[in-house]
Design a protein around this motif. Structure first.
Motif, mmCIF file in Angstrom:
data_model
loop_
_atom_site.group_PDB
_atom_site.id
_atom_site.type_symbol
_atom_site.label_atom_id
_atom_site.label_comp_id
_atom_site.label_asym_id
_atom_site.label_seq_id
_atom_site.Cartn_x
_atom_site.Cartn_y
_atom_site.Cartn_z
ATOM 1 N N LEU A 315 19.421 57.211 41.377
ATOM 2 C CA LEU A 315 20.539 57.794 42.098
ATOM 3 C C LEU A 315 20.557 57.323 43.553
ATOM 4 N N LEU A 316 19.384 57.277 44.169
ATOM 5 C CA LEU A 316 19.295 56.818 45.553
ATOM 6 C C LEU A 316 19.662 55.345 45.671
ATOM 7 N N LEU A 317 19.387 54.565 44.643
ATOM 8 C CA LEU A 317 19.731 53.148 44.658
ATOM 9 C C LEU A 317 21.188 52.917 44.283
ATOM 10 N N ALA A 318 21.695 53.724 43.345
ATOM 11 C CA ALA A 318 23.061 53.519 42.849
ATOM 12 C C ALA A 318 24.111 53.954 43.853
ATOM 13 N N THR A 319 23.821 55.002 44.637
ATOM 14 C CA THR A 319 24.832 55.534 45.552
ATOM 15 C C THR A 319 25.296 54.506 46.571
ATOM 16 N N PRO A 320 24.415 53.851 47.342
ATOM 17 C CA PRO A 320 24.914 52.869 48.310
ATOM 18 C C PRO A 320 25.550 51.650 47.660
ATOM 19 N N LEU A 321 24.997 51.216 46.527
ATOM 20 C CA LEU A 321 25.564 50.052 45.846
ATOM 21 C C LEU A 321 26.972 50.352 45.342
ATOM 22 N N ALA A 322 27.140 51.522 44.710
ATOM 23 C CA ALA A 322 28.457 51.903 44.195
ATOM 24 C C ALA A 322 29.457 52.061 45.327
ATOM 25 N N ARG A 323 28.999 52.647 46.417
ATOM 26 C CA ARG A 323 29.899 52.845 47.556
ATOM 27 C C ARG A 323 30.348 51.513 48.143
#
Length: 442
Positions: A315-323
């Protein structure tokens, strides 16, 4: 021009900026309520939990997001901004640095309305684009009627927009620094300091009175910082510079190419809008933060601190990438949203993810905790790619009250800005060198 008229112009600028922030805030609140009602959910993003998005009518999410793109496209076309390359904050920078200070009210309000509607209906992006036009348009068109000197008008537009953005980020003093840094590269516009202080104070008074003054992140208690934390600041500054360069490449290079494609034919725009709506909806089911401005989760850093070990690493990795990905895609579908707001979230969660990775190798706690890592990258990513280092140091301190971390923030932001500067890059193509800015005295 008499002293009374000049003071009146400063007062009017502060009032217009403050009212612009209030209008943006409540318009976005109303549209978010509509979005939640349509989807049958109680809240978009919670700072107390990170559960998957749940609602009785989530199947409507891609339809609502596409509706946001469609309404935004319609408003942009009718207001004459659909052909413009620069929109939002970059357009205001272009106006301040241009040969003449001119911004049609239809263009300004069209950009603002299109951006607010898009964000309110779930399109991923930042708030500074619409609010810059919502504030800058009235200042240009109303103050120019009083025969104000052109250079003075440029200064007031810079002060008004900088103060509005600072109030939006709950950092009133940063308004002066944003007004001085946002419009130029490699320097600071000293001419904005005196009017900027007064305009920022008025804007903050109006905004905080009508919408509240709670800090953007909340008070961070970082404890006693050890010398090893400076090593963390250096590494995080390097990381933030790389993230900033990647973000700029995606938004400016890839996003621009996709935008040209969507503008070539209506069917191409329709295809891009449908695909982006579907991708945003799919990601939102597991990472709700990608919807709208998504600033709710940024307070997780303060709310949880070291307890962020309970957060899934993915989740911590996916949030900035998705944003990052969705902001560029939203721009390619011609939604006039901001690009600096997402940089705050990308930075904060990138820092939290790096801290979480450091725990896997049992890095000593003296190098800093989750809150410190997130704060440093929160400031450095935004400060580097927007080329506003002083502003971000001030925003980071005002948003958290973490005065003890100021030297570390300065190190991280300085290194990240140096990396971006070496590549000659900025996310705003209309920024000028100080000597080329019309605000600078001749």
């Amino acid at each position: 021009m008499s002293r009374f008229v000049r003071v009146s112009m400063v007062l009017a600028t502060g009032l217009l900026a403050g009212l612009g922030v209030v209008m943006f805030h409540y318009a976005l609140q109303v549209l978010r309520y509509v979005l939640m009602h349509l989807l049958g959910i109680s809240r978009l993003v919670s700072i107390a939990q990170t559960v998957s998005l749940g609602g009785s009518r989530l199947f409507l999410l891609p339809v609502v997001i596409f509706l946001g793109f469609a309404i935004s496209k319609f408003v942009a076309t009718k207001s004459g901004i659909s052909h413009r390359r620069e929109r939002g904050a970059d357009r205001i920078i272009e106006v301040v640095n241009g040969e003449e200070v001119a911004l049609p009210m239809a263009e300004a309000m069209g950009t603002a309305v299109a951006g607010v509607v898009a964000l309110g209906l779930g399109v991923s992006g930042g708030p500074e684009g619409p609010i810059a036009m919502l504030v800058g348009g009235p200042i240009v068109n109303l103050l120019s009627r009083f025969g104000i000197e052109e250079r003075q008008l440029r200064i007031l537009v810079a002060a008004g927009v900088g103060s509005a953005l600072a109030t939006l980020f709950r950092a009133p003093l940063a308004g002066v620094f944003l007004a001085g840094e946002l419009f130029v590269l490699e320097g600071f516009l000293g001419a904005v300091v005196l009017p900027g202080l007064l305009v920022a104070a008025i804007t903050w008074f109006v905004g905080s009175t009508l919408i509240g003054n709670s800090p953007l992140i909340g008070h961070l208690s970082l404890g006693r910082l050890q010398p090893e934390a400076y090593l963390s600041a250096i590494v995080l500054g390097l990381g933030a510079g790389l993230v900033g360069l990647g973000y700029r490449w995606w938004v400016v290079v890839v996003g621009t190419r996709l935008t040209h494609l969507s503008r070539s034919r209506v069917l191409w725009w329709l295809a891009v809008a449908v695909v982006v709506s579907a991708i945003t909806s799919a990601l939102a089911l597991v990472v709700p933060e990608v919807l709208s401005t998504g600033s709710g989760w940024i307070r997780l850093v303060a709310a949880f601190g070291s307890d962020m070990t309970a957060f899934p690493l993915w989740l911590l990795l996916a949030t900035p990438l998705a944003r990052l990905v969705l902001t560029g895609l939203s721009l390619s579908a011609e939604a006039p949203v901001g690009v600096l707001g997402p940089a705050l979230i990308i930075g904060a969660f990138s820092g939290a993810a790096l801290w979480r990775l450091s725990t896997l190798v049992h890095l000593s706690a003296t190098f800093g905790g989750a809150s410190l890592f997130a704060l440093l990258m929160f400031a450095a990513v935004f400060g580097s790619i927007g080329r506003v280092p002083l502003s971000m140091v001030v925003i980071a301190i005002e948003a958290t009250g973490a005065l003890a971390a100021a030297p570390l923030v300065m190190v991280s932001v300085g290194i990240a800005v140096f990396m971006v500067r070496q590549r000659g890059m900025t996310i705003f193509g209309s920024q000028a060198l100080p000597g080329q800015s019309p605000i600078m005295p001749t």
